[in-house]
Design a protein around this motif. Sequence first.
Motif, PDB file in Angstrom:
ATOM      1  N   ILE A  22     -11.669 -37.264  -8.525  1.00 19.76           N
ATOM      2  CA  ILE A  22     -10.589 -36.455  -9.100  1.00 19.76           C
ATOM      3  C   ILE A  22      -9.230 -37.147  -8.913  1.00 19.76           C
ATOM      4  O   ILE A  22      -8.200 -36.608  -9.279  1.00 19.76           O
ATOM      5  N   GLY A  23      -9.232 -38.351  -8.337  1.00 14.69           N
ATOM      6  CA  GLY A  23      -7.979 -39.091  -8.201  1.00 14.69           C
ATOM      7  C   GLY A  23      -7.156 -38.655  -7.006  1.00 14.69           C
ATOM      8  O   GLY A  23      -7.621 -37.868  -6.171  1.00 14.69           O
ATOM      9  N   ALA A  24      -5.928 -39.151  -6.951  1.00 15.13           N
ATOM     10  CA  ALA A  24      -5.103 -38.921  -5.774  1.00 15.13           C
ATOM     11  C   ALA A  24      -3.960 -37.944  -6.046  1.00 15.13           C
ATOM     12  O   ALA A  24      -3.383 -37.384  -5.129  1.00 15.13           O
ATOM     13  N   PHE A  88     -10.029 -39.225   0.115  1.00 22.36           N
ATOM     14  CA  PHE A  88      -9.493 -40.283  -0.729  1.00 22.36           C
ATOM     15  C   PHE A  88      -9.549 -41.598   0.025  1.00 22.36           C
ATOM     16  O   PHE A  88      -9.488 -41.616   1.242  1.00 22.36           O
ATOM     17  N   ASN A  89      -9.686 -42.684  -0.713  1.00 21.84           N
ATOM     18  CA  ASN A  89      -9.681 -44.005  -0.094  1.00 21.84           C
ATOM     19  C   ASN A  89      -8.382 -44.708  -0.452  1.00 21.84           C
ATOM     20  O   ASN A  89      -8.105 -44.968  -1.619  1.00 21.84           O
ATOM     21  N   GLN A  95     -14.734 -49.792  -4.793  1.00 20.28           N
ATOM     22  CA  GLN A  95     -15.987 -49.974  -4.056  1.00 20.28           C
ATOM     23  C   GLN A  95     -16.998 -48.877  -4.411  1.00 20.28           C
ATOM     24  O   GLN A  95     -18.178 -49.149  -4.641  1.00 20.28           O
ATOM     25  N   GLU A  96     -16.516 -47.651  -4.482  1.00 21.04           N
ATOM     26  CA  GLU A  96     -17.397 -46.531  -4.834  1.00 21.04           C
ATOM     27  C   GLU A  96     -17.899 -46.698  -6.266  1.00 21.04           C
ATOM     28  O   GLU A  96     -19.050 -46.382  -6.566  1.00 21.04           O
TER      29      GLU A  96
ATOM     30  N   ASN B  85       4.281 -45.563  -1.268  1.00 19.47           N
ATOM     31  CA  ASN B  85       3.763 -46.557  -0.316  1.00 19.47           C
ATOM     32  C   ASN B  85       2.693 -47.438  -0.937  1.00 19.47           C
ATOM     33  O   ASN B  85       2.446 -48.548  -0.519  1.00 19.47           O
ATOM     34  N   PHE B  86       2.071 -46.903  -1.956  1.00 12.82           N
ATOM     35  CA  PHE B  86       0.931 -47.534  -2.589  1.00 12.82           C
ATOM     36  C   PHE B  86       1.322 -48.815  -3.340  1.00 12.82           C
ATOM     37  O   PHE B  86       0.674 -49.845  -3.205  1.00 12.82           O
TER      38      PHE B  86
END
Lengths: 207, 276
Positions: A22-24, A88-89, A95-96, B85-86
Amino acid sequence: MAQSNQAAEKTKVQKKLCFVTIGATASFDALISAVLTPEFFDALREANYTHLLVQYGKEGQLIFNKYMSQRAEQLSARNNIVVQGFGFNKNGLAQEMRSAKGNKGETEGVVISHAGSGSILDALRIAVPLIVVPNPSLLNNHQIELAEELASMGYVVHGKLANLRAAITESEELRRRQKVWPPVNSGEDPSGRGIAGVMDDEMGFVD
Amino acid sequence: MPLVHELKAAILVGILLFVVASLRLLYILPSVRKTCPAPRKRGAPTRLLIVLGSGGHTAEMFAILSKLDTASYTHRSYVVSEGDNFSAQKAIEFEDHLSARLTKLEARSPSQSPSARPPEQKNRQAPGKSPSLNYDITIIPRARRIHQSLWSTPISAVKCLLACFSVLRSPSWTALNSADKEMVAAKATYTYPDLVLTNGPGTAVCVVLACLLLKCVGARGTQNKLRTIYVESWARVRGLSLSGKILVRLVDRFLVQWEALKGVGGGRGEYLGVLV
């Protein structure tokens, strides 16, 4: 006889992952709810999926846990699917997505994504079948256009929350004719070099 | 009586200034009068300023830049919005990738004479080691934060514009040892960016406006620099973003990624196909 049984056993246990993201940025509880239903699990099982991985966002853990426990009985009746979830990563979800594409000895699965352009682009590059589900609570969002356009070009499946089962079936069809991203250049690009040509133009590089 | 005269004179001067400023603006606007960049040799030191935005914008920008030729664009300046920050992290990863690619290239053609190498390769640093002389990252305040009250917006907008001027004038070398010889040379080499590249976060509007203001007053050292390229987001299929609508007539080149947007802004939108 015994050997063919073993082979059947082998293909049966080959990992096939459905990765839901679902994103960040925004929450998307409706999608988390829609994939944690007995109907959706049936669809996964019919398409030989073994694993379901849900990226539920920073604040989605409660929702995820709620549905998991509420529907525990119905879902456990279909317990041949391994369900996992995470928030969240920070390093991105490539990678997922690759593990949905399938590592050695695994079957290629599918990615079900919100209509964020970053997630869509990642999946297209990895060339894993992609179902894009626009968030209806963001209906004025222009991103629905992107999902529709890409679906009409045959790059993704435009999934609808009410019928994700159909989307899984369509994605099996998509897998058979998976196209390569990016598309062959259809624009008017005299240099044929895309952005590099324009940048060099503006810099005044002459060679 | 003389007061009236003075007032009249002041008004006249005011009108005159306004007319002159407007004419000057019309003169420099790329959509009104297209100028050709002066020719230059590849390999000369150049500074490329890249405006990054939130998640989607930044991801697209690095896809667009994936084949960037570092021998032609020797210094990269990244502009990041406060609270993001990303993007800064992504910029460092991208620079590491560029520098790893360069090492690979060198290994493949070891016969290349050192003198023929572009300036970048001489002062290259090991991957993962930022700061480097090849790039810098600057964080600038947002023109308007989400939910910020309206009355304080002009103040924060001015703050943002000032930060833009400062980032345009020179790369931020703060994290580097200023006594270093190469550092001193780099400081003298890199001033205003030759090229500004953006794909439409809010900060881009501020940066492009700052460029226009500098060109408008004819600031010293901006000649043949500060050319601007705007790439509309790939997510914009049928209509421009707000930044795109504002900037379509203010940038030197305006690129779109879907055919439906070809020729937007009075024929300014160029469609080269998908760039991400």
